[in-house]
Design a protein around this motif. Structure first.
Motif, PDB file in Angstrom:
ATOM      1  N   ALA A   9       0.839  -1.209   0.000  1.00  0.00           N
ATOM      2  CA  ALA A   9       0.000   0.000   0.000  1.00  0.00           C
ATOM      3  C   ALA A   9       0.863   1.243   0.000  1.00  0.00           C
ATOM      4  O   ALA A   9       0.586   2.217  -0.700  1.00  0.00           O
ATOM      5  CB  ALA A   9      -0.930  -0.007   1.217  1.00  0.00           C
ATOM      6  N   ARG A  12       2.259   2.035  -3.409  1.00  0.00           N
ATOM      7  CA  ARG A  12       1.270   2.209  -4.480  1.00  0.00           C
ATOM      8  C   ARG A  12       1.315   3.640  -4.992  1.00  0.00           C
ATOM      9  O   ARG A  12       1.076   4.590  -4.250  1.00  0.00           O
ATOM     10  CB  ARG A  12      -0.131   1.911  -3.927  1.00  0.00           C
ATOM     11  N   ALA A  17      -3.074   3.371  -8.115  1.00  0.00           N
ATOM     12  CA  ALA A  17      -4.285   3.371  -7.289  1.00  0.00           C
ATOM     13  C   ALA A  17      -5.497   3.810  -8.095  1.00  0.00           C
ATOM     14  O   ALA A  17      -6.595   3.254  -7.951  1.00  0.00           O
ATOM     15  CB  ALA A  17      -4.093   4.299  -6.085  1.00  0.00           C
ATOM     16  N   VAL A  55       0.143   7.231  -3.121  1.00  0.00           N
ATOM     17  CA  VAL A  55      -1.174   7.489  -2.542  1.00  0.00           C
ATOM     18  C   VAL A  55      -1.118   7.539  -1.019  1.00  0.00           C
ATOM     19  O   VAL A  55      -1.880   8.262  -0.379  1.00  0.00           O
ATOM     20  CB  VAL A  55      -2.191   6.418  -3.033  1.00  0.00           C
ATOM     21  N   CYS A  94      -9.584   4.325  -1.856  1.00  0.00           N
ATOM     22  CA  CYS A  94      -8.224   3.984  -1.412  1.00  0.00           C
ATOM     23  C   CYS A  94      -8.179   3.750   0.097  1.00  0.00           C
ATOM     24  O   CYS A  94      -7.476   2.852   0.584  1.00  0.00           O
ATOM     25  CB  CYS A  94      -7.252   5.098  -1.795  1.00  0.00           C
ATOM     26  N   TYR A  99      -4.998   1.861   1.544  1.00  0.00           N
ATOM     27  CA  TYR A  99      -3.874   2.513   0.875  1.00  0.00           C
ATOM     28  C   TYR A  99      -3.411   3.766   1.626  1.00  0.00           C
ATOM     29  O   TYR A  99      -2.267   4.189   1.479  1.00  0.00           O
ATOM     30  CB  TYR A  99      -4.254   2.920  -0.554  1.00  0.00           C
TER      31      TYR A  99
END
Length: 312
Positions: A9, A12, A17, A55, A94, A99
């Motif tokens: 995550a 990312r 994302a 992200v 997200c 995320y």
């Protein structure tokens, strides 16, 4: 395992994302227009963000700076909120996947923009029927489309997806297969519109499964093609307002002016809640006073009962 997912995550990118988000939107079968809206909001957001952003680095401060960045570019509060709605949907997705940490994204305060409508004098110009024997099919079709839009308040996306078989002349109904909320809807067919469509179909012809409003070759119209065609039609009549969507606003205003029920209007316009209809009532409140005495229960009783007398 949990540690590995957290590391993934954190690594990312914003681009990766967003690709996940668009894939999710497609799986959910969201309307094409909704996906285009999200893509435009994403483009605005990434113009503000540093290149190769992750992200997981986005915070509430990032969103606040994004708002200020838009204000510095003299972007209106309404447009800022439009961008925020798209970005918010993406970031909330997200957050749901872990995320980035959860936080609330609030819209900025903005004055409600008065919804434009067509005036009666403009409508008279637009509704004047062209000479069918001498005008082009396109001009005649646009005239029919304008009558249809004023009689139903349908969105453009609904209008271009109508088929001949969707109009039930015998029972007086129109079936809307393509709507914004993807729920099939049945609306009444007014007498005047019924006559107009019956005559139009004698020229348009076609099979039951053909699109009702087609181009000169009988094919389905694109959204932009119809918008552009109606815009040219309006200007040729001396009307500088060119949006088909304004007929939807005009429909709502005139329906309420005539004493129409807000709950019926909600169903006719296909809104899932009363919020938008409440906006119409609020924005058109001055105009609704025009026929107030005509529909006011007390005024009706005074006129119909001679024994009700008021003190001089």
């Amino acid at each position: 395992m949990r540690m590995k997912m957290q590391q993934q995550a954190e690594q990312r990118s914003i681009e990766q994302a967003f690709e996940d988000f668009i894939r999710y939107c497609n799986v959910k079968n969201l309307a094409k227009d909704s996906i285009i809206f999200y893509e435009n909001c994403y483009k605005s957001f990434t113009r503000f963000l540093p290149k190769e952003s992750y992200v997981s680095n986005i915070t509430l401060h990032t969103i606040q700076d994004y708002i200020l960045w838009q204000k510095d570019k003299s972007i209106s509060a309404i447009a800022v909120n439009s961008n925020l709605r798209g970005v918010r949907a993406f970031l909330y997705y997200c957050m749901k996947l872990g995320y980035l940490p959860k936080f609330s994204i609030e819209l900025v305060k903005a004055e409600k923009k008065v919804k434009q409508v067509y005036t009666d004098s403009e409508l008279q110009l637009l509704l004047k029927k062209p000479n069918v024997k001498h005008c082009s099919f396109t001009e005649y079709r646009d005239w029919v489309v304008i009558n249809y839009a004023l009689a139903t308040g349908n969105r453009v996306s609904t209008i271009i997806n109508l088929k001949n078989q969707d109009v039930d002349f015998e029972n007086g109904y129109i079936t809307l297969v393509r709507t914004k909320n993807k729920k099939q809807q049945v609306i009444p067919l007014s007498n005047t519109l019924s006559s107009i469509l019956l005559e139009y179909l004698t020229y348009r012809k076609g099979e039951a499964n053909d699109y009702l409003f087609c181009n000169s070759y009988g094919n389905q119209l694109a959204d932009r093609s119809l918008q552009g065609s109606v815009a040219r039609y309006n200007k040729s009549r001396g009307v500088m307002k060119t949006s088909i969507h304004l007929f939807r606003h005009t429909y709502a205003k005139k329906y309420l002016q005539a004493g129409g029920n807000v709950f019926q209007l909600q169903r006719l316009l296909g809104h899932s809640s009363l919020e938008i209809v409440k906006e119409y009532v609020s924005l058109f409140s001055e105009d609704l006073k025009l026929n107030y005495d005509r529909f006011n229960p007390l005024e009706q009783m005074v006129k119909s009962n001679s024994y009700i007398k008021l003190n001089p």
